[in-house]
Design an enzyme around this catalytic site. Sequence first.
Site, PDB file in Angstrom:
ATOM      1  N   GLU A   1       1.122  -0.547  -5.137  1.00  0.00           N
ATOM      2  CA  GLU A   1       0.178   0.527  -5.398  1.00  0.00           C
ATOM      3  C   GLU A   1       1.016   1.799  -5.495  1.00  0.00           C
ATOM      4  O   GLU A   1       1.370   2.407  -4.489  1.00  0.00           O
ATOM      5  CB  GLU A   1      -0.854   0.657  -4.272  1.00  0.00           C
TER       6      GLU A   1
ATOM      7  N   ASP B   1       0.813  -1.205   0.000  1.00  0.00           N
ATOM      8  CA  ASP B   1       0.000   0.000   0.000  1.00  0.00           C
ATOM      9  C   ASP B   1       0.852   1.263   0.000  1.00  0.00           C
ATOM     10  O   ASP B   1       1.917   1.300   0.616  1.00  0.00           O
ATOM     11  CB  ASP B   1      -0.903  -0.020   1.247  1.00  0.00           C
TER      12      ASP B   1
END
Length: 723
Positions: free
Chosen positions: A463, A410
């Site tokens: 990401e 993330d």
Amino acid sequence: MESSLTSLSPSDIAAIVEGRHGNPFAVLGVHAGDKGLIARAFIPGAESVETLTFGGKSIGMLSRIDDAGLFEGKISIRKARPLRYRCANAQAEWLSGDPYSFGPVLGPMDDYYIGEGSHLRLFDKLGAHKIVHEGVHGVHFAVWAPNARRVSVVGSFNHWNGARHAMRLRRDTGIWEIFIPDIGEDEPYKFEIVAKDRKTLPLKADPFGQRAELRPANASITTAPLAHDWGDQAHRAFWQQADIRRQPLSIYEVHAGSWQRGPNGDFLSWDELADRLIPYVVDMGFTHIELLPISEHPYDPSWGYQPIGMFAPTARFGRPEGFARFVDGCHRAGIGVILDWVPAHFPVDEHGLAQFDGTALYEHADPRKGFHPDWQTAIYNFGRREVIAYLVNNALYWAEKFHIDGLRVDAVASMLYLDYSRKAGEWIPNAKGGRENLEAVSFLQQMNRELYGRYPGVMTIAEESTSWPKVSHPVHEGGLGFGFKWNMGFMNDTLRYMARDPVHRRHHHDDIRFGLHYAFSENFVLPLSHDEVVHGKGSLLAKMPGDDWQKFANLRAYYALMWGHPGKKLLFMGQEFAQRSEWSEARALDWYLRDAPAHEGVRRLVRDLNQLYRGRPALHARDCEGEGFRWIVADDAANSVFVWERRAPGEKPIVVATNLTPVPRPDYALRLPQGGLWREVVNSDAAAYGGAGMGNGGSVTADADGHVRLMLPPLSTIMLEPA
């Protein structure tokens, strides 16, 4: 009554009973006396203490030398050994093992590799581990707190008294350890830490704790080594040998707490999720489940993105063994499991990592590097080898202990740039004067290098929302080393295009075309993730323009376009049946919508797209390579029509044709890659999917040069394959 026979100084006695002694192992346990060995023990509440061997032999009575519970006495053994005490007062009698009669568990090689930052089995060494030490069952605790004055383990087993189990400091590494005999699993515990300024900090959960209490409680819990008889050998062997870039990868992104709920709105356990979710995913044709973060976290609305117990599967869904059964069940059914992983930041809850030993230990001391302005969280100090080791070990832990198939990392962009979400003057340039976080780059490269090197078949997905080069290129080629990167550009451009009224789409043709200019610069995953259906953005269906008929037709056409587009696929739960409302973590998806034909039709389409994508190498085997794509019609902006070819060596090609206006094109001329009969293998306007049923009657015939005239249904995508 106090005894005057002790050789301890009053200051030593006071330091022990007040929990201030810096080295309790020098005072408590077995020591040489004037005429043989003596034992000392601090056992508050005891009135008499008899010393025993662990075999049960009585070897002497101890005398109380302080009313707080400090005892001392001669023992009739010639050589130091582990001791146990039979304690009594007016109300009770109990046995208590003496942790200070045991030697250390960690050894010099642990010190060497820990000090070097290269220890790759820290999850077996730090934290709490149920072991047999010097022939005795108990739990070994170890924690890194180099700037502490004193660290103790506290729990119900010692009435949360920090003076009872003060730990041994290994000065070379700053790690404190203690072996406590006679305790086992299911014991809540924390660390009581006294900082250099002599202040006692709020109790801290274990950074390496492998099990935790259910919020709002937040202690760590001792646990036995993970006991599961894995049956996923075939699954793991396949992925260890496969080139994942050339395999179909269709990911179902799931928030485990809100996919479905129990009858009273409570969370499903891992076993209940396995019973429901795995068959559903198998039927839908997805290859992988990606779980939003499941590491322990205190705050439900963070969705797991503010983790505190990085090594502990959250207690919301049961014990760690339940998660192991869930992963194994997925693997036995042919489904991979990807975990959302959060090394970019951590919350500042007082029981967590922030100011762990009274100093900025895991985070940067300077808030310009150590505090995240967007999320009001702390940022790991990627320049500290112990912090890097903590995070790298965590990545390895999930692959080692739980057989996970991948990590989706993330907020990588927030790690890569020192000025991320910061104004001028709010960030510190790197050593070269630039904005790149070179320490974070090094960490990501090391994490990927170690994970791929030790667990072939496991993938990492970034990401990363910027144009940072070579995110999914090998480290030895100067890349970050990820296996894949989320294609945020595809998501942003195509959703922006699809949200427009079709009458305006002709002016924004490049929103669809532009992504093909860079589609093969990285190994991309096309994400329609949870981020697109929260914070007032509405559901995917709600983004589509027009009346209900047009909304559903647009969404079906969009899905078929995406599954025909180069790149691996990801879809957030609920969007496969066109959830109408925005997602909320606080409730289950609206499964009743499947009773409506339009919603069920979208679900059938997604299921069929997955089956087609997996079964046709032309659609997946060159997802990440330019040779797998060729434009056929790229410039028909006037009609908002796009046609391309997907192909793979030695395989039948697939032609994808999409008409993104509500106007049917009944006689659309184009040239297919070859002549002959072509079957219509997907038509998003088919009646079975809730469409109008326009199409080509199942097939078309091209002349010898491939020329053909197609029916392109309104707001639709069709796929053709040579018969």
